[in-house]
Design a protein around this motif. Structure first.
Motif, PDB file in Angstrom:
ATOM      1  N   THR A 149       0.951  -1.270   0.009  1.00 42.24           N
ATOM      2  CA  THR A 149      -0.018  -0.014  -0.138  1.00 42.24           C
ATOM      3  C   THR A 149       0.978   1.229  -0.108  1.00 42.24           C
ATOM      4  N   LYS A 153       0.899   5.888  -0.373  1.00 42.84           N
ATOM      5  CA  LYS A 153       0.039   7.028  -0.225  1.00 42.84           C
ATOM      6  C   LYS A 153      -0.514   7.629  -1.453  1.00 42.84           C
ATOM      7  N   ASP A 212     -14.626   7.458  -4.612  1.00 43.04           N
ATOM      8  CA  ASP A 212     -15.156   7.127  -3.318  1.00 43.04           C
ATOM      9  C   ASP A 212     -14.547   7.970  -2.100  1.00 43.04           C
ATOM     10  N   LEU A 213     -13.227   8.385  -2.249  1.00 46.88           N
ATOM     11  CA  LEU A 213     -12.688   9.316  -1.142  1.00 46.88           C
ATOM     12  C   LEU A 213     -13.426  10.719  -1.210  1.00 46.88           C
ATOM     13  N   ARG A 270     -16.885  10.759   0.235  1.00 46.42           N
ATOM     14  CA  ARG A 270     -16.865  10.694   1.557  1.00 46.42           C
ATOM     15  C   ARG A 270     -16.733  12.150   2.244  1.00 46.42           C
ATOM     16  N   ASP A 299      -5.707  13.670   4.736  1.00 44.18           N
ATOM     17  CA  ASP A 299      -6.667  12.436   5.203  1.00 44.18           C
ATOM     18  C   ASP A 299      -5.625  11.199   5.170  1.00 44.18           C
ATOM     19  N   PRO A 300      -5.712  10.683   6.206  1.00 50.56           N
ATOM     20  CA  PRO A 300      -4.716   9.303   6.279  1.00 50.56           C
ATOM     21  C   PRO A 300      -5.335   8.219   5.505  1.00 50.56           C
ATOM     22  N   ASP A 301      -6.506   8.474   5.204  1.00 48.77           N
ATOM     23  CA  ASP A 301      -7.208   7.070   4.518  1.00 48.77           C
ATOM     24  C   ASP A 301      -6.950   7.145   3.127  1.00 48.77           C
ATOM     25  N   CYS A 302      -6.137   8.360   2.617  1.00 47.95           N
ATOM     26  CA  CYS A 302      -5.699   8.333   1.116  1.00 47.95           C
ATOM     27  C   CYS A 302      -4.693   7.527   0.782  1.00 47.95           C
ATOM     28  N   GLN A 303      -4.871   6.340   0.645  1.00 53.10           N
ATOM     29  CA  GLN A 303      -4.057   5.046   0.255  1.00 53.10           C
ATOM     30  C   GLN A 303      -4.666   4.382  -0.784  1.00 53.10           C
ATOM     31  N   SER A 304      -3.733   3.783  -1.624  1.00 52.89           N
ATOM     32  CA  SER A 304      -3.963   2.671  -2.705  1.00 52.89           C
ATOM     33  C   SER A 304      -3.056   1.577  -2.638  1.00 52.89           C
ATOM     34  N   THR A 305      -4.120   0.417  -2.757  1.00 52.11           N
ATOM     35  CA  THR A 305      -2.799  -0.939  -2.691  1.00 52.11           C
ATOM     36  C   THR A 305      -2.809  -1.619  -4.240  1.00 52.11           C
TER      37      THR A 305
END
Length: 306
Positions: free
Chosen positions: A166, A168, A212-213, A216, A265-271
């Protein structure tokens, strides 16, 4: 039809210069060796050796046959070695494809280079396809390995998808953009910005994740006048058509004129994930083992003396 054993016997006699010496090296009885050569001569309808009191000599037919017999045995050994190497996954060509937002750079490039260093008999044929196209090609057997970004909206039966790592997400803007002077940006600040990539209704991947981000935060990305879901979006950003949320690794291939900003936003991650057919052959299995981390061993409880 002559057997490979007969070819080997014939060459051994020619090399040793006698039936007895050849029989000793071959660990067979001289009489059995003589019968095999006699059978060869009957099949070829010509003698290969002149039997003399001292030692056998090759006839003209035998001299003509000898180099070809050697070549046949050499090619057979090569074919056997190749089959063994392929069977053990140490020889062949892997067909690999990656999404446009999974650049073969940085970590992936280092891992691929390390794998090829360990497997000198293996080569890679690398192409670029969308995540959905990769899954289709894998299912049809036209592709061996896929490198794509999650999420996947439609999984294919018989295809295994394993997360690799994963990273950023960053905001990519042209260097003359009003946000370019900032170090960190909130997603909510992008509500009125034009995005050079928005999700396809039937595709997952990076654009789906980015939308999706944004949703939100209460908004859907506004489309720019020119859009692309491929590496071209870097050129579109450079030209000032809009912005995009891109993974950190895209910095490696970004042109001059594109600036990357951190997202608050700490959820802004990609796998990034590895995709392959279930029960892969050894060649593909070796690659998978190199790229996927081993599972964590179970914890073994310890007893303390009381």
């Amino acid at each position: 039809m002559l057997s490979t054993r007969q070819l080997r016997y014939f060459v051994e006699i020619a090399d040793c210069g006698s039936f007895s010496a050849a029989a000793e090296r071959l660990f067979i009885a001289q009489s059995a060796l003589s019968r095999q050569i006699k059978d060869m001569e009957n099949r070829l309808q010509t003698p290969l050796f002149e039997r003399t009191a001292r030692q056998p000599r090759l006839t003209g037919a035998g001299e003509a046959f000898l180099p070809r017999a050697r070549n046949l045995l050499t090619e057979l050994n090569k074919a056997s070695d190749i089959a063994t190497e392929v069977g053990k996954g140490r020889l062949g060509t892997l067909r690999l494809s990656h999404s446009s937002t999974v650049p073969i750079s940085g970590r992936l490039l280092r891992d691929i280079s390390a794998y090829l260093d360990q497997q000198p008999g293996v080569s890679l044929d690398i192409g670029k396809l969308s995540s959905e196209a990769q899954l289709e090609e894998l299912a049809e057997g036209r592709l061996d390995i896929g490198l794509l970004r999650l999420p996947i909206l439609r999984q294919r039966e018989g295809i295994q998808v394993v997360p690799l790592f994963t990273e950023k997400l960053l905001l990519a803007v042209p260097t003359d953009h009003q946000l370019a002077a900032l170090n960190t940006v909130d997603l909510a600040q992008l509500k009125d910005e034009a995005f050079v990539s928005i999700p396809h209704p039937q595709r997952g991947g990076l654009s789906y994740l980015c939308a999706d981000l944004c949703m939100r935060q209460g908004f859907f990305p506004q489309p720019a006048r020119v859009m692309s879901r491929k590496t071209t979006q870097l050129q579109l950003i450079q030209a000032g058509f809009g912005i995009a949320l891109l993974p950190e690794s895209m910095q490696d291939i970004a042109p001059i004129g594109v600036r990357f900003l951190s997202l608050a936003d700490p959820d802004c991650q990609s796998t990034v994930a590895l995709a392959y057919r279930q029960n892969p052959p050894p060649l593909i299995h070796q690659f998978i083992q190199t790229f996927t981390p081993p599972p964590n061993p179970p914890l073994i409880p310890t007893c303390s003396n009381s």
